[in-house]
Motif scaffolding. Structure first.
Motif: not given
Length: 108
Positions: A98-106
């Protein structure tokens, strides 16, 4: 081939748990395949996430027989213990994804 494990649980709790872990393995495999779509946009980051998801799926698959065996033995002995390590590992992995997904979006 080994003989099947016998227990007296009419609800087949160990089998239901094994099926749930199998669904989790399939979910990881499907999610890693879906991530291939984003490979041209994110490159190495997606490859790393796919690798981690595939590693989790193989880890679940590799330990599934031992978890089932332990569960059946616990039913026969009358003392089933929670599989805390497996649950904590899954929780940490999902938080990490989940954190990796948020970082990729940002970063896009």
């Amino acid at each position: 081939m080994s003989t099947p494990l016998i227990h007296d649980d009419p609800g087949l709790q160990p089998e239901r748990t094994t099926l749930a872990w199998t669904r989790t393995t399939v979910s990881y495999a499907v999610c890693s395949a879906i991530l291939l779509r984003w490979l041209p946009h994110y490159g190495f980051y997606i490859v790393a996430l796919i690798g981690l998801m595939v590693a989790m799926a193989f880890g679940i698959y590799a330990t599934q027989r031992a978890r089932h065996h332990t569960s059946v033995q616990g039913l026969v002995a009358g003392r089933v213990r929670a599989q805390v390590g497996a649950v904590v590992t899954m929780t940490l992995a999902l938080i990490g994804f989940g954190v990796a997904g948020i970082i990729l979006i940002l970063i896009s």
